[in-house]
Design an enzyme around this catalytic site. Sequence first.
Site, short mmCIF file in Angstrom:
data_model
loop_
_atom_site.label_atom_id
_atom_site.label_comp_id
_atom_site.label_asym_id
_atom_site.label_seq_id
_atom_site.Cartn_x
_atom_site.Cartn_y
_atom_site.Cartn_z
N CYS A 206 -2.23 -2.42 6.81
CA CYS A 206 -1.85 -1.84 7.32
C CYS A 206 -3.15 -1.51 7.86
O CYS A 206 -3.58 -0.91 9.23
CB CYS A 206 -1.75 -0.61 6.60
SG CYS A 206 -3.40 -0.50 5.28
N GLN B 34 -5.25 -0.44 -4.33
CA GLN B 34 -6.23 -1.79 -4.85
C GLN B 34 -6.97 -1.12 -5.97
O GLN B 34 -6.84 -2.05 -6.52
CB GLN B 34 -7.11 -2.87 -3.53
CG GLN B 34 -7.28 -3.80 -4.56
CD GLN B 34 -8.55 -4.27 -2.66
OE1 GLN B 34 -7.81 -5.04 -1.85
NE2 GLN B 34 -9.09 -5.88 -3.52
N CYS C 183 0.94 -0.95 0.08
CA CYS C 183 -0.27 0.08 -0.21
C CYS C 183 1.33 1.21 0.12
O CYS C 183 1.92 1.18 1.46
CB CYS C 183 -1.02 -0.01 1.62
SG CYS C 183 -0.21 1.05 2.64
N GLU C 184 0.60 1.72 -0.93
CA GLU C 184 1.69 3.54 -1.25
C GLU C 184 0.89 4.76 0.37
O GLU C 184 1.97 5.16 0.34
CB GLU C 184 1.19 3.65 -2.22
CG GLU C 184 -0.63 5.18 -2.36
CD GLU C 184 -0.54 5.13 -3.95
OE1 GLU C 184 -0.01 5.08 -4.49
OE2 GLU C 184 -1.62 6.12 -3.95
N HIS C 185 0.21 4.21 1.15
CA HIS C 185 0.18 5.12 2.07
C HIS C 185 0.84 4.65 3.26
O HIS C 185 2.16 5.87 4.11
CB HIS C 185 -1.31 5.01 2.35
CG HIS C 185 -2.24 5.34 1.48
ND1 HIS C 185 -3.05 4.04 1.14
CD2 HIS C 185 -2.31 6.50 0.71
CE1 HIS C 185 -4.13 4.92 -0.10
NE2 HIS C 185 -3.37 6.16 0.45
N HIS C 186 1.38 2.90 3.69
CA HIS C 186 1.92 3.02 5.62
C HIS C 186 3.08 2.14 4.31
O HIS C 186 4.20 1.49 4.97
CB HIS C 186 1.65 1.97 5.66
CG HIS C 186 0.30 2.87 5.80
ND1 HIS C 186 -1.07 2.54 5.99
CD2 HIS C 186 0.37 3.60 7.31
CE1 HIS C 186 -2.16 3.63 6.34
NE2 HIS C 186 -1.42 4.33 7.32
N HIS D 95 -5.42 -6.17 3.82
CA HIS D 95 -4.11 -5.12 3.89
C HIS D 95 -3.40 -5.37 5.18
O HIS D 95 -4.24 -4.77 6.27
CB HIS D 95 -5.21 -3.80 3.81
CG HIS D 95 -5.59 -3.45 2.74
ND1 HIS D 95 -4.45 -2.65 1.58
CD2 HIS D 95 -6.62 -4.32 1.87
CE1 HIS D 95 -5.11 -2.32 0.42
NE2 HIS D 95 -6.36 -4.24 0.62
N1 LIG Z 1 -8.55 2.90 -0.96
C1 LIG Z 1 -7.87 2.57 -0.83
N2 LIG Z 1 -7.42 2.73 0.83
C2 LIG Z 1 -6.45 2.09 1.12
C3 LIG Z 1 -5.14 1.91 0.43
N3 LIG Z 1 -4.51 0.53 1.63
C4 LIG Z 1 -4.67 1.13 3.14
N4 LIG Z 1 -5.55 2.15 2.17
C5 LIG Z 1 -6.47 3.29 3.82
O1 LIG Z 1 -5.53 5.18 3.56
C6 LIG Z 1 -5.78 5.38 3.85
C7 LIG Z 1 -4.22 6.46 4.49
O2 LIG Z 1 -5.13 7.01 5.89
P1 LIG Z 1 -5.26 8.02 6.60
O3 LIG Z 1 -5.91 9.10 7.67
O4 LIG Z 1 -3.64 9.03 6.15
O5 LIG Z 1 -3.20 7.45 7.45
P2 LIG Z 1 -3.42 6.92 8.45
O6 LIG Z 1 -3.65 7.40 9.91
O7 LIG Z 1 -2.57 5.48 8.94
O8 LIG Z 1 -5.41 6.06 8.81
P3 LIG Z 1 -5.23 4.54 9.63
O9 LIG Z 1 -4.82 3.29 8.71
O10 LIG Z 1 -6.70 4.91 9.89
O11 LIG Z 1 -5.03 4.77 11.37
C8 LIG Z 1 -6.06 4.23 5.29
O12 LIG Z 1 -7.66 4.80 5.68
C9 LIG Z 1 -6.01 2.88 4.83
O13 LIG Z 1 -7.08 1.93 5.22
C10 LIG Z 1 -6.29 1.03 -1.03
O14 LIG Z 1 -5.62 -0.16 -1.20
N5 LIG Z 1 -7.05 1.18 -1.52
ZN LIG Z 2 -2.18 1.02 4.09
#
Ligand SMILES: Nc1nc2c(ncn2[C@@H]2O[C@H](COP(=O)(O)OP(=O)(O)OP(=O)(O)O)[C@@H](O)[C@H]2O)c(=O)[nH]1
Ligand SMILES: [Zn+2]
Length: 211
Positions: A170, A140, A99-102, A168
Amino acid sequence: MSNKDVLKGESRDGYVKIDRYNEEKIEAVATHYKDILGQLGEDPEREGLLKTPERVAKALQYLTHGYDLKPDEILKSAMFEEDYSQMVVVKDIEVYSMCEHHMLPFFGKAHIAYIPNGHIVGLSKIPRVVDAFARRLQVQERLTNEIRDCIQNTLSPMGVAVVMECKHLCMAMRGVQKQNSVTTTSAFTGTFLSNDKTRAEFLRLITASLD
Ligand SMILES: Nc1nc2c(ncn2[C@@H]2O[C@H](COP(=O)(O)OP(=O)(O)OP(=O)(O)O)[C@@H](O)[C@H]2O)c(=O)[nH]1
Ligand SMILES: [Zn+2]
């Protein structure tokens, strides 16, 4: 060809050159990871961690090697004229992505179908296309759409269907900590969009693995 060969930067199956796996790049990433280990409160000089920065650098480069692959070329390398116009389904394709966020893994299965329009494609090329897009930093939804668009634009079939089901990490090992949730995404073109029966037939064929 082994993963090791890919990491060494040799061409893969003739349709892509990989140029990211050189020593210089590994060393640059490893240097940062040595710092990160220190920032995390670890001792990067202790025996067990001495080679860790380099290992992580190599692992990350492998986990993102999709940037160096050309998915359309992968398909084009094995397209054959064939008078077959029924649905072709390849299901239960294992997917590992990040996942590109974490930068944590998400993983699961992809189910893919297309209806040929004069050409079929070598079956192995479909999972290869999945990997080429999955081995990048992804969400995804985009991964699902990219696979669909690549097959549609390269093979020009009557329609393409992609369903992905992933967990996921994360959402499991941190954050909201839901251990069993599965995310399903889908993307369709052509007949799969316009014909309910065709879409239903595809969903029926993959249902066993959706359970
Ligand atoms: N739509 C989508 N979201 C994703 C995917 N992989 C991770 N995420 C989400 O990306 C979001 C990033 O949200 P943020 O609030 O910026 O990050 P965060 O504070 O780490 O969020 P939490 O995971 O809720 O603790 C989270 O809700 C993750 O669940 C994906 O493949 N698709
Ligand atoms: Zn993630």
